[in-house]
Motif scaffolding. Structure first.
Motif, PDB file in Angstrom:
ATOM      1  N   ALA A   1      21.097  52.188  36.829  1.00  0.00           N
ATOM      2  CA  ALA A   1      20.990  51.478  38.110  1.00  0.00           C
ATOM      3  C   ALA A   1      19.628  50.812  38.235  1.00  0.00           C
ATOM      4  O   ALA A   1      19.515  49.679  38.723  1.00  0.00           O
ATOM      5  N   TYR A   2      18.570  51.494  37.802  1.00  0.00           N
ATOM      6  CA  TYR A   2      17.232  50.912  37.843  1.00  0.00           C
ATOM      7  C   TYR A   2      17.149  49.734  36.872  1.00  0.00           C
ATOM      8  O   TYR A   2      16.553  48.691  37.195  1.00  0.00           O
TER       9      TYR A   2
ATOM     10  N   ASP B   1      19.582  47.765  36.006  1.00  0.00           N
ATOM     11  CA  ASP B   1      20.290  46.643  36.630  1.00  0.00           C
ATOM     12  C   ASP B   1      19.441  45.980  37.720  1.00  0.00           C
ATOM     13  O   ASP B   1      19.435  44.750  37.861  1.00  0.00           O
ATOM     14  N   THR B   2      18.747  46.792  38.498  1.00  0.00           N
ATOM     15  CA  THR B   2      17.864  46.235  39.537  1.00  0.00           C
ATOM     16  C   THR B   2      16.766  45.384  38.902  1.00  0.00           C
ATOM     17  O   THR B   2      16.470  44.272  39.370  1.00  0.00           O
TER      18      THR B   2
ATOM     19  N   ALA C   1      18.090  42.046  37.766  1.00  0.00           N
ATOM     20  CA  ALA C   1      18.204  41.102  38.892  1.00  0.00           C
ATOM     21  C   ALA C   1      16.828  40.578  39.295  1.00  0.00           C
ATOM     22  O   ALA C   1      16.651  39.390  39.596  1.00  0.00           O
ATOM     23  N   PHE C   2      15.842  41.444  39.287  1.00  0.00           N
ATOM     24  CA  PHE C   2      14.464  41.094  39.618  1.00  0.00           C
ATOM     25  C   PHE C   2      13.899  40.115  38.579  1.00  0.00           C
ATOM     26  O   PHE C   2      13.174  39.170  38.916  1.00  0.00           O
TER      27      PHE C   2
ATOM     28  N   PHE D   1      15.480  40.721  45.381  1.00  0.00           N
ATOM     29  CA  PHE D   1      15.282  42.054  45.956  1.00  0.00           C
ATOM     30  C   PHE D   1      15.423  42.024  47.475  1.00  0.00           C
ATOM     31  O   PHE D   1      16.035  42.921  48.065  1.00  0.00           O
TER      32      PHE D   1
ATOM     33  N   LEU E   1      21.076  43.554  46.765  1.00  0.00           N
ATOM     34  CA  LEU E   1      20.075  44.614  46.726  1.00  0.00           C
ATOM     35  C   LEU E   1      19.559  44.956  48.126  1.00  0.00           C
ATOM     36  O   LEU E   1      19.425  46.129  48.486  1.00  0.00           O
TER      37      LEU E   1
ATOM     38  N   GLU F   1      22.190  46.894  49.908  1.00  0.00           N
ATOM     39  CA  GLU F   1      22.300  48.275  49.441  1.00  0.00           C
ATOM     40  C   GLU F   1      21.174  49.139  50.011  1.00  0.00           C
ATOM     41  O   GLU F   1      21.393  50.291  50.416  1.00  0.00           O
ATOM     42  N   ILE F   2      19.956  48.597  50.051  1.00  0.00           N
ATOM     43  CA  ILE F   2      18.828  49.335  50.607  1.00  0.00           C
ATOM     44  C   ILE F   2      19.060  49.621  52.092  1.00  0.00           C
ATOM     45  O   ILE F   2      18.877  50.750  52.569  1.00  0.00           O
TER      46      ILE F   2
ATOM     47  N   ALA G   1      19.866  51.827  44.456  1.00  0.00           N
ATOM     48  CA  ALA G   1      19.725  50.904  43.320  1.00  0.00           C
ATOM     49  C   ALA G   1      18.810  51.446  42.229  1.00  0.00           C
ATOM     50  O   ALA G   1      18.129  50.687  41.542  1.00  0.00           O
TER      51      ALA G   1
END
Length: 613
Positions: free
Chosen positions: A244-245, A247-248, A251-252, A260, A265, A268-269, A464
């Protein structure tokens, strides 16, 4: 070094923390931000192992071209690879911070915030960037109060969504790179993406902290599933994978900070905060509207140097400056019987050493009294920044100090200011879990960055692949005292006061020392003490970092556990101080820039190292 804490103590500490009154700062500050644990971390690279051995032997690491000192060997490796490729200190920070969010999640990450000081060698300009978290739009000054208007217990406020502010670290990473980076942005995140996909070896420190905190980590399903698979804490040596990290970060890497703060994202946060055991107020609107801020550094002349730090909303730069400036004014005026010492052999228990500790301890009490009343987010409340470090004001504070006896009381002073000042003193707790890195590149650029999720593992809410902060508990839990407002009260969009103190010391306009530390409000004492040891007493950077701590904030002198602790406590008690012997778990990481080259130091109390070539 402090003994390890038993897991059986966790419920006891939690219940005590929730029962303590807010005004009892000394009692609440006795809860460590992070526990002292096994200090080793797995290192496969022979060069990095050599750097680790130098730290263990008490020697600084030396280099000619570039250097990084950070809190985990994998972060140092990521930053070193970037510097070796010709990247700047800004580039190396991005790679190192992305890795720290994976391997040291209890301390910092994408769900937290931080501050950066950056010296640009080409322009000769020192900049400071504020990536501190912000309170949600719907927050009120009574955010952490019960229905009866009384402050919540600390962990009652921390665990869950209520304590989560808008994260600032992703925007800060991008902002630093946009200003001073050279290498492609996606390349800088690639090492952390690879490590998250393939897994990394859990260090003894992370495993011990998970075991200690499992009663709180288990309260959020995603957090429990990651740190407590099948209900049991992860162990040292386990391979921990975090797709998951990864994937984040992907995206970043492709979409920058916008990916973000907007879109899936951000949703989700926000949902994680809203669905936590204690729902919070953070929304996609709050995420979309976050920005980092350029601030003016706080700089103070000291012993022929210029000590520069972060201004409000951090209290670190101003309070470090006040401590050093008050001591300097005392010794250079007609107040002191002894001159500023410059003796690397200065040993514990000598009269000069006791005079230094007495003076610094009294100066710190006076500075902390001002900090509690005046320092908060200067976008919301006027802060007398110039007045607090003006030479005339520091001289008046020095007149209240002593180098032979503990002062009876420390009250806020009256610095010159162009606004009316009528604030009540801050009442709250700060137990932040934080990290620091110092970097100097081959071009002469220097970076000092302190970042945090606040308490160890932050709010314990995971989204995430990373933990969300509990930085809102850095606000005062009370909003007023007897009708007088507290400067650091909660307000929508406001940034909570911090103790983080990333520092760059200049000589003739060029960096000579890059330093900073985690450690809650003791950060200020750790940094001031290390600067004193290096610049005044002449210790090399590793010695200055590793020597036992003695710090004062609110009257009680905290003395680090060690062979000389009892004797030192007795001597300081004879001078009128209350003392407490305890583990003082700093995480200092520093680089000294000398005529002979770079010297790096890393705190032996944690698992980080310094490395350079």
């Amino acid at each position: 070094m402090a003994p390890r804490l038993s897991l059986r103590l966790a419920p006891v500490i939690l219940s005590l923390a929730c029962a303590l009154p807010v005004a009892a700062q000394q009692a609440t500050d006795a809860i460590p931000p992070e526990m002292t644990t096994d200090l080793s971390a797995p290192i496969t690279d022979p060069a990095l192992r050599t750097a680790q051995e130098a730290k263990q032997a008490g020697r600084p690491v030396t280099a000619r071209n570039w250097m990084i000192s950070a809190a985990h060997p994998m972060a140092v490796q990521a930053g070193a690879d970037v510097l070796r490729q010709g990247g700047t200190a800004a580039d190396a920070m991005v790679a190192a911070q992305a890795m720290l969010g994976l391997v040291e999640p209890q301390s910092s990450g994408l769900g937290g915030g931080g501050f950066v000081l950056y010296f640009d060698a080409e322009s000769g300009r020192l900049s400071s960037l504020d990536g501190r978290e912000t309170a949600p739009r719907d927050a009120t000054p009574r955010l952490f109060q019960t229905e009866g208007g009384e402050p919540m217990g600390f962990f009652q406020a921390v665990v869950g969504g209520l304590s989560v502010g808008v994260p600032g670290t992703p925007a800060l990473m991008e902002g630093v790179h946009q200003r001073w980076g050279r290498l492609p942005w996606p390349d800088l995140l690639a090492p952390a993406i690879s490590a998250a996909d393939q897994g990394f070896e859990v260090s003894a420190r992370l495993a011990a902290m998970v075991g200690f905190d499992q009663d709180r980590l288990i309260l959020h399903p995603k957090t429990a599933g990651y740190f407590l698979p099948e209900g049991d804490p992860i162990n040292a040596g386990d391979l921990l994978i975090n797709t998951a990290y990864a994937d984040t970060l992907r995206a970043f890497a492709t979409g920058g900070a916008q990916a973000f703060y907007e879109g899936p994202l951000a949703e989700e946060i926000s949902m994680a905060v809203a669905n936590a055991i204690q729902p919070g107020l953070l929304t996609p609107w709050d995420m979309r509207n976050y920005t980092i801020k350029d601030r003016d550094p706080t700089c103070l002349p000291f012993q022929g140097y210029e000590v520069c730090g972060m201004g409000p909303p951090s209290s670190g730069g101003l309070t470090v400056a006040q401590i050093l400036g008050t001591a300097d004014a005392f010794r250079n005026g007609d107040l002191g019987a002894s001159a500023i010492a410059s003796d690397p052999a200065l040993s514990v228990g000598t009269e000069q050493h006791l005079d230094d500790l007495t003076l610094l301890g009294n100066a710190a009490r006076l500075a902390f009294a001002d900090r509690g009343r005046y320092i908060a987010d200067s976008d919301y409340v006027p802060v007398p920044e110039a007045g607090l470090i003006a030479p005339d004001y520091l001289s008046t504070r020095a007149a209240e100090a002593s180098e032979t006896q503990a002062i009876e009381a420390a009250h806020p002073g009256t610095p010159e200011f162009d606004h009316a000042i009528d604030w009540a003193d801050h009442q709250g707790r700060a137990l932040p879990s934080t990290t620091h890195m110092s970097i100097v590149d081959q071009y002469g650029n220097a970076l000092s960055m302190t970042s945090s999720v606040e308490n160890a593992f932050g709010s314990r809410v995971m989204a995430a692949g990373f933990l969300l902060n509990n930085q809102l508990t850095d606000f005062s839990f009370r909003s007023h005292i007897d009708g007088t407002p507290i400067a650091n009260r909660v307000e929508p969009g406001k940034r909570p006061r911090s103790s983080m103190a990333p520092t760059i010391v200049l000589k003739d306009g060029k960096p000579v020392l890059v330093i900073g530390s985690p450690g809650g409000s003791r950060i200020i004492g750790y940094v001031a003490e290390t600067i004193w040891r290096h610049l005044v007493e002449g210790h090399d950077i590793q010695q200055a970092i590793a020597l036992p701590h003695a710090v004062n904030r609110f009257g009680t002198y905290d003395i680090e556990t060690g062979p000389d602790a009892e004797s030192l406590a007795t001597q300081l008690q004879a001078r009128g101080f209350e003392t407490q012997i305890r583990g003082l778990n700093s995480g200092l990481h520093g680089i000294a820039i000398t005529k002979q080259g770079l010297q790096g130091g890393a705190d032996p109390r944690r698992e980080g190292i310094a490395y350079g070539e």
